[in-house]
Design a protein around this motif. Structure first.
Motif, PDB file in Angstrom:
ATOM      1  N   ARG A  23       0.853  -1.196   0.000  1.00 27.83           N
ATOM      2  CA  ARG A  23       0.000   0.000   0.000  1.00 27.83           C
ATOM      3  C   ARG A  23       0.885   1.241   0.000  1.00 27.83           C
ATOM      4  O   ARG A  23       2.038   1.201   0.443  1.00 27.83           O
ATOM      5  CB  ARG A  23      -0.904  -0.001   1.233  1.00 27.83           C
ATOM      6  N   LEU A  24       0.325   2.359  -0.473  1.00 29.56           N
ATOM      7  CA  LEU A  24       1.086   3.607  -0.433  1.00 29.56           C
ATOM      8  C   LEU A  24       0.180   4.787  -0.150  1.00 29.56           C
ATOM      9  O   LEU A  24      -1.030   4.753  -0.405  1.00 29.56           O
ATOM     10  CB  LEU A  24       1.863   3.832  -1.732  1.00 29.56           C
ATOM     11  N   ARG A  25       0.792   5.843   0.397  1.00 28.31           N
ATOM     12  CA  ARG A  25       0.202   7.176   0.463  1.00 28.31           C
ATOM     13  C   ARG A  25       1.243   8.154  -0.050  1.00 28.31           C
ATOM     14  O   ARG A  25       2.426   8.050   0.283  1.00 28.31           O
ATOM     15  CB  ARG A  25      -0.202   7.560   1.888  1.00 28.31           C
TER      16      ARG A  25
ATOM     17  N   SER B 218      -3.822   0.863  -3.161  1.00 25.14           N
ATOM     18  CA  SER B 218      -3.398  -0.529  -3.170  1.00 25.14           C
ATOM     19  C   SER B 218      -2.520  -0.796  -4.379  1.00 25.14           C
ATOM     20  O   SER B 218      -2.877  -0.441  -5.508  1.00 25.14           O
ATOM     21  CB  SER B 218      -4.611  -1.462  -3.201  1.00 25.14           C
ATOM     22  N   LEU B 219      -1.365  -1.427  -4.145  1.00 22.11           N
ATOM     23  CA  LEU B 219      -0.450  -1.777  -5.223  1.00 22.11           C
ATOM     24  C   LEU B 219      -0.399  -3.276  -5.476  1.00 22.11           C
ATOM     25  O   LEU B 219       0.366  -3.743  -6.324  1.00 22.11           O
ATOM     26  CB  LEU B 219       0.960  -1.267  -4.901  1.00 22.11           C
ATOM     27  N   GLY B 220      -1.182  -4.037  -4.728  1.00 19.95           N
ATOM     28  CA  GLY B 220      -1.248  -5.468  -4.970  1.00 19.95           C
ATOM     29  C   GLY B 220      -0.064  -6.224  -4.392  1.00 19.95           C
ATOM     30  O   GLY B 220       0.577  -5.813  -3.425  1.00 19.95           O
TER      31      GLY B 220
ATOM     32  N   ARG C  47      13.886   7.334 -11.958  1.00 22.20           N
ATOM     33  CA  ARG C  47      12.909   6.249 -11.886  1.00 22.20           C
ATOM     34  C   ARG C  47      12.881   5.681 -10.462  1.00 22.20           C
ATOM     35  O   ARG C  47      13.931   5.375  -9.891  1.00 22.20           O
ATOM     36  CB  ARG C  47      13.250   5.146 -12.890  1.00 22.20           C
ATOM     37  N   THR C  48      11.693   5.531  -9.926  1.00 22.98           N
ATOM     38  CA  THR C  48      11.526   4.970  -8.592  1.00 22.98           C
ATOM     39  C   THR C  48      11.360   3.465  -8.683  1.00 22.98           C
ATOM     40  O   THR C  48      10.562   2.966  -9.480  1.00 22.98           O
ATOM     41  CB  THR C  48      10.303   5.581  -7.890  1.00 22.98           C
ATOM     42  N   HIS C  49      12.129   2.740  -7.890  1.00 22.61           N
ATOM     43  CA  HIS C  49      12.032   1.293  -7.790  1.00 22.61           C
ATOM     44  C   HIS C  49      11.520   0.943  -6.397  1.00 22.61           C
ATOM     45  O   HIS C  49      11.997   1.492  -5.404  1.00 22.61           O
ATOM     46  CB  HIS C  49      13.403   0.631  -7.961  1.00 22.61           C
ATOM     47  N   VAL C  50      10.592   0.006  -6.305  1.00 24.27           N
ATOM     48  CA  VAL C  50      10.105  -0.508  -5.028  1.00 24.27           C
ATOM     49  C   VAL C  50      10.163  -2.029  -5.095  1.00 24.27           C
ATOM     50  O   VAL C  50       9.736  -2.630  -6.094  1.00 24.27           O
ATOM     51  CB  VAL C  50       8.663  -0.054  -4.727  1.00 24.27           C
ATOM     52  N   TYR C  51      10.689  -2.651  -4.045  1.00 23.87           N
ATOM     53  CA  TYR C  51      10.821  -4.103  -4.011  1.00 23.87           C
ATOM     54  C   TYR C  51      10.307  -4.629  -2.682  1.00 23.87           C
ATOM     55  O   TYR C  51      10.446  -3.986  -1.636  1.00 23.87           O
ATOM     56  CB  TYR C  51      12.285  -4.524  -4.209  1.00 23.87           C
TER      57      TYR C  51
ATOM     58  N   PRO D 291       2.311   6.893 -12.934  1.00 24.82           N
ATOM     59  CA  PRO D 291       1.821   5.886 -11.985  1.00 24.82           C
ATOM     60  C   PRO D 291       2.860   4.793 -11.765  1.00 24.82           C
ATOM     61  O   PRO D 291       3.693   4.505 -12.635  1.00 24.82           O
ATOM     62  CB  PRO D 291       0.568   5.339 -12.667  1.00 24.82           C
ATOM     63  N   LEU D 292       2.799   4.190 -10.610  1.00 21.93           N
ATOM     64  CA  LEU D 292       3.696   3.091 -10.274  1.00 21.93           C
ATOM     65  C   LEU D 292       3.157   1.813 -10.896  1.00 21.93           C
ATOM     66  O   LEU D 292       1.996   1.454 -10.680  1.00 21.93           O
ATOM     67  CB  LEU D 292       3.792   2.958  -8.757  1.00 21.93           C
ATOM     68  N   GLY D 293       3.979   1.131 -11.685  1.00 17.34           N
ATOM     69  CA  GLY D 293       3.552  -0.105 -12.324  1.00 17.34           C
ATOM     70  C   GLY D 293       4.005  -1.326 -11.551  1.00 17.34           C
ATOM     71  O   GLY D 293       5.020  -1.299 -10.859  1.00 17.34           O
ATOM     72  N   GLY D 294       3.268  -2.408 -11.662  1.00 15.93           N
ATOM     73  CA  GLY D 294       3.618  -3.645 -10.981  1.00 15.93           C
ATOM     74  C   GLY D 294       2.404  -4.213 -10.255  1.00 15.93           C
ATOM     75  O   GLY D 294       1.295  -3.673 -10.363  1.00 15.93           O
ATOM     76  N   PRO D 295       2.559  -5.308  -9.556  1.00 17.18           N
ATOM     77  CA  PRO D 295       3.840  -5.960  -9.270  1.00 17.18           C
ATOM     78  C   PRO D 295       4.346  -6.795 -10.443  1.00 17.18           C
ATOM     79  O   PRO D 295       3.572  -7.442 -11.136  1.00 17.18           O
ATOM     80  CB  PRO D 295       3.507  -6.864  -8.080  1.00 17.18           C
TER      81      PRO D 295
END
Length: 748
Positions: A503-505, A519-521, A538-542, A560-564
């Motif tokens: 999740r993010l804010r 919700s990012l799944g 570029r922002t990376h989230v793992y 928008p943030l893509g993924g997962p």
């Protein structure tokens, strides 16, 4: 732990049986710790009614190499929770000679039958004797601790009854050969069920289903009179133990393991979870006392380890198993002369537990982003001390460290995330637990505070709430946050929620309010998410799962943030670390069964990132997160101490894929210190190429190390400066005042 645990062969011998024998390197280091520190440390012995304050550190000690100092108090629900879930941290702490006290909240009496759960061994007609079975477990624990401390399970103890602050009594056992090793038996009744709703339990007492919880005395205890505690008295009794022993490190179990998928039973034993909540309340009460040293809290994962990859290397796992076999009385020799038995025969059927002898995990405080640079040259480090967010700061590359300074606001959970804003201001994020006036009010929220100006005071805490909006008391298992900052200064916080999704804010504008939770799944996420921004913005989230790693990417600021996205990366043991490296982000993690640090470089020209082949960073294994900055890696070495290497891992052939390539013959050399610590180290690269690492010692002090910038000579040819305490020891009275310029706290 469940007591229906398959016989195993007896242990071949304790690792400290004789210092003259050839010993593995880990054991030689432990023996060295004893020689260096045990004679110099004070002893707190509750049973004999006296104590000593923490050793005062001389000003010149700041330039001396750090060794393990401080005192440790562990609080667990049952006898053996410490051996299963806190070892090898426990045995290594004992080996250093620091004061170690373990507190058992319940007697662990179970069904009162000290026999292995096996159809051909059980006698259903045998009478239950809960007092005797609880005594047998005590005998097994004393044997295991004596073996860890002296090499002999028969080393003698002094047992005494002492009054508690809650109006009852506790048994205190002191190991005569090593009087800094104490055991405290609170002897409350256990739930006698992993998840059953039994009112006569810690859970029932916490949830006000019973007005008081009674004792379950063991058959051999010096405590003679039964007693009972109300909820408040139980908290008082536990806080009183903390006041007696004055720990700098408190170890306890996870108060918020979350519920199983579908919202059913908890992931853990109810006594583990609710015992840890009583400890939370007690540490909050203890934090209000005066004249004590600062303390940190480390939470440990219990039953959920069963479904996760093994963490420990084979030698460490076997060492841990040896102590469990001693506790389980696997050889059945009558060495103790107790009619109750010399150990826990229920555990003897499976002394490994559900693979627990190969696991140790922290449920909070495994992040490595708690130190950062503000304005050039000025460093800021954060940790939770006494339930409050503390910070240390260094004025410049040649300046000295100052701190700790405490921000306003109590109830902070272990762990901190620091983020630098474009103008050099610092924002610090963490989570806070509210105990609440009612059981239903218990819950955890995400909070943050930002400096008013670069290098200035921090503003009030502001709440981002929680993505978990139902069953707050049962599902407050949100992770610590990862935080990204875009070029305009807009912050985004990412957390794993209790359903184990991401999740993010994010701020609607720089310095503005945060939007709603999104919700990012993802599915089955473990530990804390990590994030980094590459050179292209570029922002990376793992986030790790039990079998691999999932990825999310933001291809450009504002997108928008893509993924997962599946990464195809191999299974890791838990915590991830991420650091920007040129046009990509380098990930660090540990490989199961060895604990070796592994790394891969992620690049993202397309929505889904690509990964270089995984390489190994050498060393003898370990566990926990890895701090990374430039050429410097810092993490827990094979001996449990903080270790560093100052060269990058071997470069693999170009290309992508998920296979693992071993480091070359010139693999990095890990230099091990003589200091045990809590959480994970952090590291920061400075503009001149110097890398600074930081770790929080068992003494609750900040310890730092500087590695010089690489020149023409090989980096590993010059060792980094030794770990040393950043600031000389300060009393609580000197450091208890909050950041005086901070505004009044804004409560959620």
């Amino acid at each position: 732990m469940p007591t229906d645990l398959p016989s195993a062969e007896p242990r071949t011998g304790p690792i400290l049986k004789a210092l003259s024998m050839p010993l593995p390197s880990r054991t030689r280091l432990a023996a060295l710790f004893v020689a260096l520190t045990v004679g110099a440390l004070g002893v707190t012995t509750w049973a004999s009614g006296h104590g000593s304050a923490q050793p005062q550190v001389a000003p010149e000690a700041a330039v001396r190499p750090s060794v393990t100092e401080g005192s440790v108090v562990q609080l667990v629900a049952h006898p053996d929770d410490d051996l299963f879930f806190m070892n090898p941290d426990l045995s290594r702490s004992i080996a250093t000679g620091v004061k170690v006290t373990t507190v058992y909240l319940t007697s662990g009496e179970s069904d009162g039958r000290n026999e292995a759960h096996s159809p051909h061994l059980e006698d259903p007609a045998a009478p239950a004797d809960r007092a005797a079975y609880a005594e047998a477990r005590q005998n097994g624990i004393r044997a295991a601790y004596a073996e860890m401390a002296t090499g002999s399970r028969t080393s003698a103890w002094r047992r005494a009854a002492v009054p508690t602050a809650g109006g009852g009594s506790a048994e205190v056992d002191v190991l005569l050969a090593r009087p800094e090793v104490n055991l405290v038996w609170m002897q409350l009744r256990e739930a006698r069920s992993i998840s059953g709703d039994n009112p006569d339990s810690l859970r029932g007492l916490w949830d006000a289903k019973v007005p008081a919880l009674g004792s379950q005395l063991t058959s051999g205890t010096p405590v003679r009179a039964p007693f009972s505690y109300t909820k408040d008295q139980a908290v008082d009794a536990i806080a009183g133990v903390l006041e007696r022993y004055r720990p700098t490190t408190v170890r306890t179990q996870d108060p918020t393991p979350g519920r199983a998928e579908g919202g059913g039973a908890f992931h853990d034993h109810q006594d583990h979870m609710y015992g840890a909540r009583f400890v939370q309340a007690a540490t909050e009460r203890y934090a209000r006392s005066t004249g004590r040293p600062h303390f940190t809290v480390q939470n440990y994962v219990s039953y959920p380890n069963s479904a996760l990859p093994p963490v420990l290397d084979p030698r460490t796992a076997e060492e841990k198993l040896g102590y469990l076999k001693t506790y389980a009385w696997t050889d059945r020799e009558d060495w103790c002369g107790s009619p109750a038995g010399c150990g826990d025969r229920k555990t003897a059927t499976r002394p490994t537990g559900a693979g627990w002898n190969r696991a140790i995990r922290y449920s909070r405080g495994e992040g490595t982003t708690w130190m950062t640079e503000g304005v050039p040259g000025r460093l800021w480090a954060f940790a939770v001390l006494d339930g409050r967010m503390a910070y240390w700061s260094r004025s410049g590359p040649q300046g000295s460290w100052e701190g700790p300074n405490l921000l306003t606001g109590t109830g902070m959970d272990t762990g901190a995330t620091a983020a630098r804003l474009p103008d050099g201001r610092i924002a610090v994020f963490g989570t806070r637990t509210t105990l609440g006036a009612t059981p239903q009010a218990y819950g955890r929220t995400l909070v943050y505070a930002v400096q008013a100006a670069p290098g200035g005071a921090f503003g009030p805490w502001q709440s981002l709430g929680t993505p978990d909006t139902a069953d707050i008391s049962g599902t407050s298992a949100i992770s610590a946050p990862a935080v990204s900052v875009d070029a305009d200064g807009r912050m985004t916080a990412y957390v794993r929620d209790s359903r184990r999704t991401l999740r993010l804010r994010t701020q609607t504008s720089p310095g503005g309010t945060f939007g709603a939770w999104q919700s990012l799944g993802g599915k089955g996420l473990q530990g804390d998410p990590v994030t980094a921004t590459d050179a292209a913005g570029r922002t990376h989230v793992y986030a790790a799962t039990a079998t691999s790693v999932l990825a999310w990417t933001r291809p450009a600021p504002g997108a928008p943030l893509g993924g997962p996205f599946p990464t195809g990366l191999p299974t890791g043991t838990g915590p991830l670390s991420a650091a920007a490296e040129g046009g990509g982000v380098r990930l660090y993690f540990r490989l199961p069964g060895t604990g070796t640090v592994a790394t891969t470089l992620a690049t993202s020209d397309a929505p889904a990132p690509r990964f270089s082949p995984v390489t190994e960073a050498g060393g003898t294994g370990g566990y926990g997160g890895v701090g990374a900055a430039g050429p410097l890696l810092a993490g827990r070495a094979g001996a449990g101490t903080v270790g560093v290497t100052t060269t990058a891992p071997a470069t693999a052939a170009a290309g992508s894929g998920s296979g693992s390539a071993s480091a070359s013959a010139g693999a990095p050399v890990w230099r091990e210190s003589q200091m045990l610590f809590t959480g994970s180290p952090a590291a920061v690269a400075e503009p001149d190429g110097t890398a600074v690492a930081a770790a929080l010692g068992l003494d609750a002090g900040l310890h730092v190390l500087s590695a010089p910038s690489p020149g023409s000579e090989p980096v590993n040819s010059r060792p980094p400066l030794p770990w040393h305490r950043a600031v000389t020891a300060r009393t609580t009275a000197q450091a208890a005042a909050p950041d005086t310029a901070a505004a009044a706290e804004r409560r959620p």
